[in-house]
Design a protein around this motif. Structure first.
Motif, short mmCIF file in Angstrom:
data_model
loop_
_atom_site.label_atom_id
_atom_site.label_comp_id
_atom_site.label_asym_id
_atom_site.label_seq_id
_atom_site.Cartn_x
_atom_site.Cartn_y
_atom_site.Cartn_z
N LEU A 39 0.83 -1.20 0.00
CA LEU A 39 0.00 0.00 0.00
C LEU A 39 0.86 1.25 0.00
O LEU A 39 0.58 2.22 -0.73
CB LEU A 39 -0.92 0.00 1.23
N THR A 40 1.94 1.23 0.79
CA THR A 40 2.85 2.38 0.84
C THR A 40 3.48 2.62 -0.52
O THR A 40 3.55 3.77 -1.00
CB THR A 40 3.95 2.15 1.89
N LEU A 41 3.94 1.55 -1.16
CA LEU A 41 4.55 1.68 -2.49
C LEU A 41 3.52 2.14 -3.52
O LEU A 41 3.83 2.96 -4.40
CB LEU A 41 5.15 0.34 -2.91
N ALA A 42 2.28 1.64 -3.41
CA ALA A 42 1.24 2.04 -4.35
C ALA A 42 0.91 3.52 -4.22
O ALA A 42 0.69 4.21 -5.21
CB ALA A 42 -0.01 1.19 -4.11
N ILE A 43 0.89 4.03 -2.98
CA ILE A 43 0.62 5.45 -2.76
C ILE A 43 1.74 6.30 -3.34
O ILE A 43 1.50 7.32 -4.02
CB ILE A 43 0.44 5.75 -1.26
N ALA A 44 2.99 5.90 -3.11
CA ALA A 44 4.13 6.64 -3.65
C ALA A 44 4.10 6.66 -5.17
O ALA A 44 4.32 7.70 -5.81
CB ALA A 44 5.44 6.02 -3.15
N TYR A 45 3.81 5.52 -5.76
CA TYR A 45 3.73 5.43 -7.22
C TYR A 45 2.59 6.31 -7.74
O TYR A 45 2.74 7.02 -8.75
CB TYR A 45 3.51 3.98 -7.64
N SER A 46 1.45 6.27 -7.08
CA SER A 46 0.29 7.04 -7.51
C SER A 46 0.57 8.54 -7.48
O SER A 46 0.11 9.30 -8.34
CB SER A 46 -0.92 6.72 -6.63
N LEU A 47 1.32 8.99 -6.47
CA LEU A 47 1.68 10.41 -6.39
C LEU A 47 2.57 10.82 -7.56
O LEU A 47 2.41 11.91 -8.13
CB LEU A 47 2.38 10.70 -5.07
N LEU A 48 3.49 9.93 -7.94
CA LEU A 48 4.32 10.21 -9.11
C LEU A 48 3.47 10.31 -10.36
O LEU A 48 3.61 11.24 -11.16
CB LEU A 48 5.37 9.10 -9.28
N ALA A 49 2.58 9.35 -10.53
CA ALA A 49 1.74 9.31 -11.73
C ALA A 49 0.80 10.50 -11.80
O ALA A 49 0.47 10.99 -12.88
CB ALA A 49 0.96 8.01 -11.77
N ALA A 50 0.37 10.98 -10.63
CA ALA A 50 -0.61 12.08 -10.58
C ALA A 50 0.05 13.46 -10.55
O ALA A 50 -0.65 14.48 -10.57
CB ALA A 50 -1.50 11.92 -9.36
N ALA A 51 1.38 13.52 -10.54
CA ALA A 51 2.08 14.81 -10.42
C ALA A 51 1.68 15.78 -11.53
O ALA A 51 1.56 16.98 -11.31
CB ALA A 51 3.59 14.58 -10.43
N ILE A 52 1.47 15.26 -12.74
CA ILE A 52 1.11 16.11 -13.88
C ILE A 52 -0.22 16.82 -13.65
O ILE A 52 -0.47 17.91 -14.18
CB ILE A 52 1.07 15.27 -15.18
N ALA A 53 -1.11 16.22 -12.82
CA ALA A 53 -2.38 16.85 -12.49
C ALA A 53 -2.28 17.67 -11.21
O ALA A 53 -2.85 18.76 -11.11
CB ALA A 53 -3.47 15.78 -12.34
N ILE A 54 -1.53 17.17 -10.23
CA ILE A 54 -1.40 17.85 -8.93
C ILE A 54 -0.83 19.24 -9.10
O ILE A 54 -1.25 20.20 -8.43
CB ILE A 54 -0.51 17.02 -7.99
N VAL A 55 0.12 19.41 -10.02
CA VAL A 55 0.80 20.69 -10.19
C VAL A 55 -0.18 21.82 -10.51
O VAL A 55 0.05 22.98 -10.15
CB VAL A 55 1.89 20.58 -11.29
#
Length: 399
Positions: A39-55
């Motif tokens: 779960l921790t790794l999935a959250i970290a990966y998801s944040l990377l993948a979502a960075a283009i939207a988060i910005v």
């Protein structure tokens, strides 16, 4: 390129990559089967993948936004090649085991083989990504020689340097411009042409704009530096690579006009300049961001009407379109950018389907079209299969 980001394929692609990654990790160590760790790794990966939207939701021009945007730009390239390597590897595995049946069905169920294949895949991904990031900074010189059968007021030849697609902003800054200017000056140009996409939709994202303008002002050219606008030379709010609520209808950012003045760059907006009574330089308004009254643009025939067509005519046009119309109107040399030559493989293959001249030199009747892959990057911060470049054109005249 970024149309992938807003589609379900981006989400599905990330889920697929994450699933394959977890499967490999579990083969390496039993500890990775623990739900909390996954779960921790999935959250970290998801944040990377979502960075283009988060910005998009971070405070404008904040240090945090700059950091997240850089992470997003690097991640997009890494994800592209992660997806390609994993899909190709999986496809080859299926072919060998289920189609050609040269390997047993359970061949890769062996733990050691699974670990080895995953490790090779990771090394390949990191190798391609590192190369692409380095290559994006490595500016090449591309040279062409053409002959224009016109009299240029006694000139035997004209050394023209073409640059385009600087995309100044979060990714491209002072060091890339200084390296580009040094390469330009080493060629001792007669004329320098900048064919649009000078910045990347947000002038305030440019770090050290005055220093960059001063660096560009250091270009040494006999007849000066001329430019036209590109489709990214407007301030627009971006969400996953697409404009939302842009203000381009209100005109270009006034700071860009000041920037170009400081850089000693002459901007041509559907305008013609007769240089030393020897040849013309014409700046074509961009097709998608015309920025003229009622968004009207002159046709190529209207733009070149009334010129002395016994003199050479050089047209700057960001997008390499309207080739036949410009050739018919009397253009001798059309200089463009926009395509980035695809920037990253496999987009470097698809770009050839979209443009008659996606990159390089093409002769259209009596007109030469030259398209550069550009100096900067857009989206993924890497180049694979294309070069960051400065183009030198030796235009020889026959009286």
């Amino acid at each position: 390129m970024l149309s992938l980001i807003v589609s379900p394929f981006y989400i599905l692609g990330n889920i697929y990559v994450l699933f394959r990654f977890f499967h490999w990790l579990e083969s390496c160590q039993e500890v990775f089967k623990r739900k909390r760790l996954k779960l921790t790794l999935a959250i970290a990966y998801s944040l990377l993948a979502a960075a283009i939207a988060i910005v998009t939701f971070l405070p404008a021009n904040s240090a945090l936004r700059r950091i997240v945007q850089l992470i997003a730009n690097y991640w997009l390239g890494v994800f592209l090649y992660t997806l390609l390597v994993v899909i190709v590897g999986h496809f080859i595995s299926l072919l060998l085991r289920r189609v050609f049946k040269v390997l047993p069905i359970d061949y890769f169920m062996n733990r050691r083989r699974h670990i080895l294949c995953g490790t090779v895949s990771l090394l390949l991904i990191f190798g391609i990504s590192a190369y692409g990031m380095y290559h994006a900074r490595d500016i090449k010189l591309k040279e062409y020689t053409i002959t224009v059968e016109k009299d240029a007021g006694g000139l035997d030849h004209l050394k023209v340097l073409l640059i385009s697609d600087l995309h100044l902003g979060y990714s491209i800054g002072l060091s890339q411009i200084e390296n580009g200017v040094a390469l330009i000056n080493s060629q001792k140009p007669d004329l320098v042409c900048l064919t649009g996409d000078i910045y990347d939709n947000n002038f305030d994202a440019i770090r050290e704009p005055d220093q960059i303008a001063d660096a560009l002002a250091g270009i040494k050219s006999t007849y000066g530096v001329y430019a036209c606008w590109g489709n990214h030379d407007v301030d627009e709010k971006m969400f996953v690579g697409f404009a939302i609520g842009g203000n381009f209808k209100k005109g270009h950012n006034p700071n860009m006009y000041k920037f170009l003045d400081r850089a000693h760059i002459k901007l041509l907006e559907d305008e013609v300049e007769l240089i030393d009574d020897k040849f013309y330089v014409v700046g074509r308004v961009d097709a998608t961001r015309p920025e003229t009254e009622n968004n009207a643009r002159k046709t190529p025939a209207e733009l070149l009407d009334g010129l002395d067509h016994t003199k050479p005519i050089v047209v700057l046009f960001h997008e390499p379109g309207e080739l036949q119309s410009l050739a018919d109107a009397g253009c001798d040399l059309l200089l463009s950018g926009h395509t980035h030559n695809g920037q990253v493989f496999p987009h470097t293959l698809f770009i050839r389907l979209a443009w008659e001249n996606p990159a390089g030199l093409l002769k259209k009747d009596d007109m030469y079209s030259i398209v550069t892959s550009g100096l900067g990057v857009w989206g993924p911060f890497m180049r694979v299969g294309s070069d960051a470049e400065v183009v030198a054109v030796d235009v020889q005249f026959q009286k």
